[in-house]
Every structure is written in structure tokens, then in C-alpha cells.
Design an enzyme around this catalytic site. Structure first.
Site, PDB file in Angstrom:
ATOM      1  N   HIS A  63       0.835  -1.214   0.000  1.00  0.00           N
ATOM      2  CA  HIS A  63       0.000   0.000   0.000  1.00  0.00           C
ATOM      3  C   HIS A  63       0.867   1.261   0.000  1.00  0.00           C
ATOM      4  O   HIS A  63       1.848   1.364   0.742  1.00  0.00           O
ATOM      5  CB  HIS A  63      -0.957   0.003   1.202  1.00  0.00           C
ATOM      6  CG  HIS A  63      -2.117  -0.926   0.997  1.00  0.00           C
ATOM      7  ND1 HIS A  63      -2.905  -1.392   2.022  1.00  0.00           N
ATOM      8  CD2 HIS A  63      -2.622  -1.484  -0.140  1.00  0.00           C
ATOM      9  CE1 HIS A  63      -3.849  -2.187   1.529  1.00  0.00           C
ATOM     10  NE2 HIS A  63      -3.687  -2.271   0.225  1.00  0.00           N
ATOM     11  N   ASP A  65       0.797   4.230   1.158  1.00  0.00           N
ATOM     12  CA  ASP A  65       1.169   4.993   2.361  1.00  0.00           C
ATOM     13  C   ASP A  65       2.379   4.397   3.079  1.00  0.00           C
ATOM     14  O   ASP A  65       3.003   5.063   3.900  1.00  0.00           O
ATOM     15  CB  ASP A  65      -0.040   5.156   3.315  1.00  0.00           C
ATOM     16  CG  ASP A  65      -0.712   3.863   3.720  1.00  0.00           C
ATOM     17  OD1 ASP A  65      -0.685   2.905   2.924  1.00  0.00           O
ATOM     18  OD2 ASP A  65      -1.277   3.803   4.835  1.00  0.00           O
ATOM     19  N   HIS A  66       2.750   3.153   2.736  1.00  0.00           N
ATOM     20  CA  HIS A  66       3.871   2.488   3.428  1.00  0.00           C
ATOM     21  C   HIS A  66       5.143   2.390   2.584  1.00  0.00           C
ATOM     22  O   HIS A  66       6.182   1.994   3.096  1.00  0.00           O
ATOM     23  CB  HIS A  66       3.447   1.082   3.864  1.00  0.00           C
ATOM     24  CG  HIS A  66       2.346   1.105   4.879  1.00  0.00           C
ATOM     25  ND1 HIS A  66       2.557   0.827   6.212  1.00  0.00           N
ATOM     26  CD2 HIS A  66       1.028   1.416   4.757  1.00  0.00           C
ATOM     27  CE1 HIS A  66       1.414   0.954   6.869  1.00  0.00           C
ATOM     28  NE2 HIS A  66       0.475   1.306   6.003  1.00  0.00           N
ATOM     29  N   HIS A 138      -4.379  -8.509   6.503  1.00  0.00           N
ATOM     30  CA  HIS A 138      -4.793  -7.238   5.909  1.00  0.00           C
ATOM     31  C   HIS A 138      -5.387  -7.528   4.531  1.00  0.00           C
ATOM     32  O   HIS A 138      -5.524  -8.688   4.154  1.00  0.00           O
ATOM     33  CB  HIS A 138      -3.552  -6.329   5.855  1.00  0.00           C
ATOM     34  CG  HIS A 138      -3.825  -4.897   5.519  1.00  0.00           C
ATOM     35  ND1 HIS A 138      -4.902  -4.205   6.001  1.00  0.00           N
ATOM     36  CD2 HIS A 138      -3.116  -4.008   4.771  1.00  0.00           C
ATOM     37  CE1 HIS A 138      -4.855  -2.972   5.538  1.00  0.00           C
ATOM     38  NE2 HIS A 138      -3.781  -2.825   4.787  1.00  0.00           N
ATOM     39  N   ASP A 205      -0.400  -2.642   9.199  1.00  0.00           N
ATOM     40  CA  ASP A 205      -1.845  -2.742   8.945  1.00  0.00           C
ATOM     41  C   ASP A 205      -2.348  -4.179   9.099  1.00  0.00           C
ATOM     42  O   ASP A 205      -1.896  -5.091   8.409  1.00  0.00           O
ATOM     43  CB  ASP A 205      -2.165  -2.269   7.516  1.00  0.00           C
ATOM     44  CG  ASP A 205      -1.846  -0.801   7.318  1.00  0.00           C
ATOM     45  OD1 ASP A 205      -1.230  -0.210   8.230  1.00  0.00           O
ATOM     46  OD2 ASP A 205      -2.208  -0.246   6.260  1.00  0.00           O
ATOM     47  N   HIS A 263      -0.562   4.822  13.103  1.00  0.00           N
ATOM     48  CA  HIS A 263      -1.436   4.635  11.940  1.00  0.00           C
ATOM     49  C   HIS A 263      -2.864   5.075  12.232  1.00  0.00           C
ATOM     50  O   HIS A 263      -3.831   4.328  12.047  1.00  0.00           O
ATOM     51  CB  HIS A 263      -1.393   3.163  11.484  1.00  0.00           C
ATOM     52  CG  HIS A 263      -1.809   2.950  10.051  1.00  0.00           C
ATOM     53  ND1 HIS A 263      -3.127   2.828   9.682  1.00  0.00           N
ATOM     54  CD2 HIS A 263      -1.108   2.825   8.908  1.00  0.00           C
ATOM     55  CE1 HIS A 263      -3.198   2.637   8.370  1.00  0.00           C
ATOM     56  NE2 HIS A 263      -1.984   2.639   7.880  1.00  0.00           N
TER      57      HIS A 263
END
Ligand SMILES: [Zn+2]
Ligand SMILES: [Zn+2]
Length: 296
Positions: A63, A65-66, A138, A205, A263
Site C-alpha cells: 500500500h 502509504d507504506h 490485511h 496494517d 497509523h
């Protein structure tokens, strides 16, 4: 030195106060990044941390954002004449996506970058520590990571003195597992004990899961995502994230010394609701903030 700095504590989208996920861990001169959200290199600068000491980057999942921070960071390292190899770990099947972030503009990167699939179990070994991974739950393949210092053998000095063990005898004992003094056999285990190495766990996550619980047992620190409070537990379930109280329950069951939550959804403008929910389950909880540092 064993130190941990939170570089980014937002989830999905940054806020004015929180950057995207990344944790910097420094142990006796070696450094590591766990996740590398957009802006990670700015956060390193802001908090006075050196990117040059980073030996490996562990990306929990694909993802954006990571992982997007990788693109800028590897270029800055090249501009600063890095020569040392950089290892980047990513769940299997996503190596090409990371390669494209690194190579999309054909930037001149003269140091070796190795992109490796995450394997369950030990992935990186140092002299006195190892880093391993475990599976999370996840929406895409996601891993958590454990940084574990080796257990150390310590002598019970009171017992040793009483039995006349001194000087070179300690080395002998360690090598042979026993020593003979005045015709008496003394076993290593009767005059020593194991001091457990310190452990830091990063759980990215995920829904709360048994693997996190198992791997966090008695950890010094568990860093766990908690995107929402229980008010949004349905959202947490559908997006496969954890609530604050779910993360705190894992910390409590695993008997960790300290829980650091990260997070957070951008809807939380202050910590009040978060800390209230967390402390109701696990008292030693910190609501992570960018730049928050722990020395172990
Ligand atoms: Zn995320
Ligand atoms: Zn995610």
C-alpha cells in the site's frame, strides 16, 4: 545504543501533525527502517537521524502509504555517494512494483540495491541481533517484524566467588560447559543464567491476529496500528485494520512492557479519545507521535 524513533504515525493520508508510516530503529551503529511512507526522508532530516546508516528497509506491504517514500530516499542516498548495499524487503510478488519506484526515471543510482521477498522467520542477522517476520491479516499480503537481541549468558557472581571461579576460568566454563575445581565438577548452568535479549515488534496494517500475539510475547515494545476507535469497529473490520482497544488487548494478552499505537485515521484531531480507549485496556500505552523516541 538501542533506540527507536517514530517517523510517521498517520494512516492512509498525512495530516499537519502526522506523516505517513515509518519507524527508524538504531542498534549499535546499524539502522533499519520499518515501512517508508511518503516524506520519510524529510522526517529523518527533521529528527536528526542519519539515512546513511540504514542497512535494510522492511516494507510491510505494498500500500502506497507504506512504500512511496522509497522513491525519494534511494535517490538522496545516491546523491550523497552511498556505496554500501541497501537491502529492501517486500512481500513476494511485489518486487517489480518496488523496482519501478526506484528505476522509473532511470536515475543514476550507483550503489547496489537488493530487493528481496520477505520470508517467514529470520531475514536479517547481525552480530547480536536478528530480524524476523510474521504474517498479518490485511487486504493484501502483509508482514509484521520482530527485532530481537540475542539472549546473553550472565554469571551469578556471588555463586562464582563462593566456588573460587575467577579470571580465565570463566572462558573455560563457557567453552566446555563445566570446570573442575578441587576435584569438584561445576556445571556452567549452575553458576550462570540467560538474560533475555530485548525485543521490539512492529505490527503494521492488520486485523488483530494470533501471529502478532505469539510474536509479541513479553516484548519490550509493541508498535501496533490502530486506525480507529471502537466507534468505527465496522470500518476497521471491512478495511482490515485494528481499533485502539483491539490493539491494546493484544498488548495485554502478550504481556508487553509498552504499547505504542500508530497509523491513526486523519479524523482524530487530538489524542483524548484514543488514549482513553487504550488505557481502559492496557495502561502502559503511548499514542505515537512523529518524532517520539524510546531508548531501550
Ligand atoms: Zn496503511
Ligand atoms: Zn494497508
Amino acid at each position: 545504543m538501542f533506540e527507536l524513533t517514530l517517523l510517521g504515525t498517520a494512516g492512509s493520508a498525512p495530516t499537519k501533525a502526522r506523516a505517513l508510516p515509518s519507524v527508524y530503529l538504531s542498534y549499535e551503529g546499524d539502522s533499519f527502517l520499518f515501512d517508508c511512507g511518503e516524506g520519510t526522508q524529510m522526517q529523518l532530516l527533521k529528527f536528526g537521524l542519519s539515512p546513511h546508516k540504514i542497512r535494510a528497509i522492511f516494507l510491510s506491504h505494498i500500500h502506497g502509504d507504506h512504500v512511496i517514500g522509497i522513491a525519494g530516499l534511494v535517490r538522496t542516498l545516491a546523491l550523497n555517494n552511498r556505496t554500501e548495499e541497501l537491502k529492501i524487503f517486500i512481500p513476494k510478488g511485489y518486487e517489480k512494483a518496488i523496482t519501478s519506484l526506484i528505476k522509473f526515471d532511470k536515475a543514476m543510482i550507483n550503489y547496489p540495491i537488493k530487493i528481496l521477498p520477505i520470508k517467514k522467520g529470520t531475514m536479517f542477522k547481525g552480530k547480536d541481533y536478528e530480524i524476523s517476520s510474521f504474517k498479518l491479516n490485511h487486504t493484501v499480503p502483509t508482514y509484521g517484524f520482530v527485532f530481537k537481541e540475542k539472549d546473553k549468558l550472565k554469571f551469578d557472581m556471588k555463586k562464582c566467588k563462593k566456588l573460587g571461579i575467577k579470571g580465565e576460568m570463566f572462558k573455560h566454563l563457557e567453552l566446555k560447559n563445566h570446570i573442575i575445581i578441587n576435584n569438584k565438577k561445576i556445571l556452567l548452568k549452575t553458576v550462570s543464567f540467560k538474560k533475555p535479549g530485548r525485543k521490539v515488534v512492529y505490527s503494521s496494517d492488520t486485523r488483530p491476529c494470533a501471529e502478532t500475539l505469539k510474536n509479541s510475547k513479553s516484548a519490550n515494545i509493541l508498535i501496533h496500528e490502530s486506525s480507529y476507535t471502537s466507534r468505527y469497529s465496522e470500518l476497521a473490520k471491512s478495511r482490515k485494520h485494528s481499533t485502539v482497544s483491539e490493539a491494546a488487548t493484544i498488548a495485554k494478552k502478550a504481556n508487553v512492557k509498552q504499547l505504542i499505537l500508530v497509523h491513526f485515521s486523519a479524523r482524530y484531531k487530538d489524542d483524548y479519545e484514543l488514549i482513553k480507549e487504550a488505557k481502559a485496556v492496557f495502561a502502559n500505552t503511548v499514542i505515537g507521535k512523529d518524532g517520539y523516541k524510546v531508548t531501550l
